[in-house]
Design a protein around this motif. Structure first.
Motif, PDB file in Angstrom:
ATOM      1  N   ASN A 136      32.125 -24.279  18.616  1.00 43.85           N
ATOM      2  CA  ASN A 136      32.471 -25.621  18.159  1.00 43.85           C
ATOM      3  C   ASN A 136      33.939 -25.965  18.424  1.00 43.85           C
ATOM      4  N   GLU A 156      28.672 -17.807  15.195  1.00 39.38           N
ATOM      5  CA  GLU A 156      28.937 -18.142  16.609  1.00 39.38           C
ATOM      6  C   GLU A 156      28.838 -16.885  17.479  1.00 39.38           C
ATOM      7  N   VAL A 216      36.312 -17.981  15.754  1.00 41.84           N
ATOM      8  CA  VAL A 216      34.941 -17.550  16.037  1.00 41.84           C
ATOM      9  C   VAL A 216      34.371 -16.962  14.766  1.00 41.84           C
ATOM     10  N   ASP A 223      33.873 -19.434  20.978  1.00 43.47           N
ATOM     11  CA  ASP A 223      34.159 -20.449  19.952  1.00 43.47           C
ATOM     12  C   ASP A 223      33.356 -21.711  20.261  1.00 43.47           C
ATOM     13  N   ASP A 246      36.794 -24.921  17.266  1.00 42.43           N
ATOM     14  CA  ASP A 246      37.766 -25.110  16.168  1.00 42.43           C
ATOM     15  C   ASP A 246      38.834 -24.031  16.153  1.00 42.43           C
TER      16      ASP A 246
HETATM   17 CA   LIG Z   1      34.381 -21.731  15.915  1.00 41.55          CA
END
Ligand SMILES: [Ca+2]
Ligand SMILES: [Ca+2]
Length: 464
Positions: free
Chosen positions: A442, A451, A447, A440, A444
């Motif tokens: 970034n 990514e 996934v 993951d 958030d």
């Molecule tokens: Ca993500």
């Protein structure tokens, strides 16, 4: 003061002593009568143990009370709270005392009667010793040595086995009682409840101990007799005590521990199982029993007694380096002894309340189980080919995003079916969570296919 001269390298004598020196030099022989004309010695107490008696040329420390025939005291070492220290037979004492001390044992008490001709003669000492005085001395011998004395060692307990003895540059931990020749204790490591720890043969201890400790075994009990010229000499200053100057020291030593900075882990296998399909490698998960003792045999830790195994992954830093090294190449069912020097164990600090600083550790180990680990650095591997549609398979609901729940479910399913394998000995949920977080990018909590793809392209030996 009834003595002619100062002790060996003592501070300059007070005026009275100077006076005595002068007067004695002038004293003329006196012809006396009856018993008072001869030296008389009465041995009031002779100790059972007397390994050595005073000979001419010896240095002695003794206490005395000097009285006249009427019982009046003219001098006493007890009043000064320090022994009189002097060479015998070298003219430093009045002749009668030089003779009277010969043959004495430490702790022996003598009553000595000295006629004027062997004391201060017809002159006496002005204001102190009247002319023609017979002198009486109550003498207690405290200490005796000779400048030619060497260190003496006497082993009074020898352990049944002695795989190693103290050599120059070894580091040792030992207990000791330090006494004077008369038996008075002046220092004890036992009273501090802590061993004395030092390097040997490198001048960290008095010369007599550096020499006297050589060749000692673990568990051996040895008495080391150190003459002052190999001990604390005239100054008498120890590390934490001030000793009488020029005192002979007895050290009763019990060696607890010994190692050398060049020591490696020693492994001794004493039981080998009939079959051994795999030996322990780095990353393997193992379960074992052990007893941990110090070199003197004191148990400090036991998994056997607790009835629990110790479970680790080799090479993961879960045990001290020496244990990690000592477990390698072991078979299930094997029993071995592993000796770990402190620099590969708990070091100088030790473990508070459990392992003293700089202690050698001896582990008696039985390996109960071994689960082969993943190659070094991997926490999850595929046993076979990886599916080309991996992301789609993980994204079970097909919404283009993988949540932790989906990811976790998928990994566990792979492990359950034998297609994948998690590193043994670690918390599977923690591994899975780390894998997910790693994907993951970034952060958030989801996934995406993008990514996942990025991660896949850069992965060298990573998880997926
Ligand atoms: Ca993500
Ligand atoms: Ca999804």
């Amino acid at each position: 003061m009834a003595f002619r001269a100062r002790g060996w390298r003592s501070p300059p004598p007070p005026p009275l002593l100077l006076l005595l020196l002068w007067v004695t030099g002038q004293a003329a022989p006196v012809a006396g009568l009856g018993l008072d004309t001869e030296l008389q010695i009465e041995r009031r107490f002779v100790p059972d143990e007397c390994p050595r008696t005073v000979r001419s040329g010896d240095f002695v420390r003794y206490h005395y009370v000097g009285t006249f025939s009427d019982g009046q005291k003219f001098d006493s070492s007890y009043d000064r709270d320090s022994t009189f220290n002097v060479f015998v037979g070298k003219g430093q004492l009045i002749a009668g005392m030089d003779q009277a001390l010969v043959g004495m044992c430490v702790n022996e008490r003598r009553f000595v009667k000295i006629p004027p001709k062997l004391a201060y003669g017809s002159e006496g000492v002005s204001g102190v010793i009247p002319p023609d005085s017979v002198l009486h001395f109550d003498v207690l011998l405290m200490d005796i040595w000779n400048s030619e004395d060497q260190v003496q060692v006497h082993t009074y307990f020898t352990p049944p086995s002695c795989p190693r003895t103290i050599q120059v540059s070894d580091f040792v931990r030992y207990h000791y009682n330090g006494t004077f020749l008369d038996g008075t204790l002046f220092d004890s490591s036992y009273s501090r409840n802590r061993t004395f720890d030092t390097y040997i043969g490198q001048g960290y201890v008095i010369a007599g101990m550096d020499e006297g400790l050589l060749g000692v075994c673990i568990g051996e009990k040895r008495r080391i007799v150190v003459p002052p010229h190999l001990g604390y000499g005239e100054e008498g200053r120890g590390e934490c005590w001030l000793l009488p100057s020029n005192s002979v020291l007895h050290f009763d030593v019990l060696l607890m521990d010994i190692w050398n900075s060049e020591d490696q882990v020693q492994v001794h296998t004493y039981f080998t199982p009939p079959s051994c399909p795999r030996t322990i490698q780095v990353s393997d998960f193992v379960r074992y029993h052990y007893n941990g003792t110090f070199l003197d045999g004191t148990l400090f830790d036991s998994r056997w007694n607790l009835g629990k195994t110790y479970n680790i992954v080799l090479g993961s830093g879960q045990v001290v380096l020496g244990m990690d090294m000592g477990l390698r190449e072991m078979c299930v069912g094997e029993k071995r002894t592993v000796v770990i020097p402190p620099h590969l164990g708990y070091g100088e600090a030790g473990v508070d309340g459990e392992v003293p600083g700089s202690a050698v550790l001896v582990f008696d180990i039985e390996l109960l189980e071994l689960v082969a680990g993943l190659p070094e650095g991997y926490m999850f591997i595929w046993n076979g080919e990886v599916s080309p549609n991996l992301f789609e398979e993980i994204d079970k609901d097909g919404n283009g995003e993988v949540l932790l729940e989906e990811f976790s479910e998928y990994i566990h399913a792979q492990v359950a079916s034998g297609k994948g394998k998690l590193a043994p000995g670690f918390d599977a949920e923690v591994i899975v969570k780390n894998m997910f977080t790693n994907q993951d990018r970034n952060g958030d909590g989801k996934v995406t296919a993008e990514e996942f793809k990025l991660k896949d392209q850069e992965a060298k030996h990573d998880e997926l």
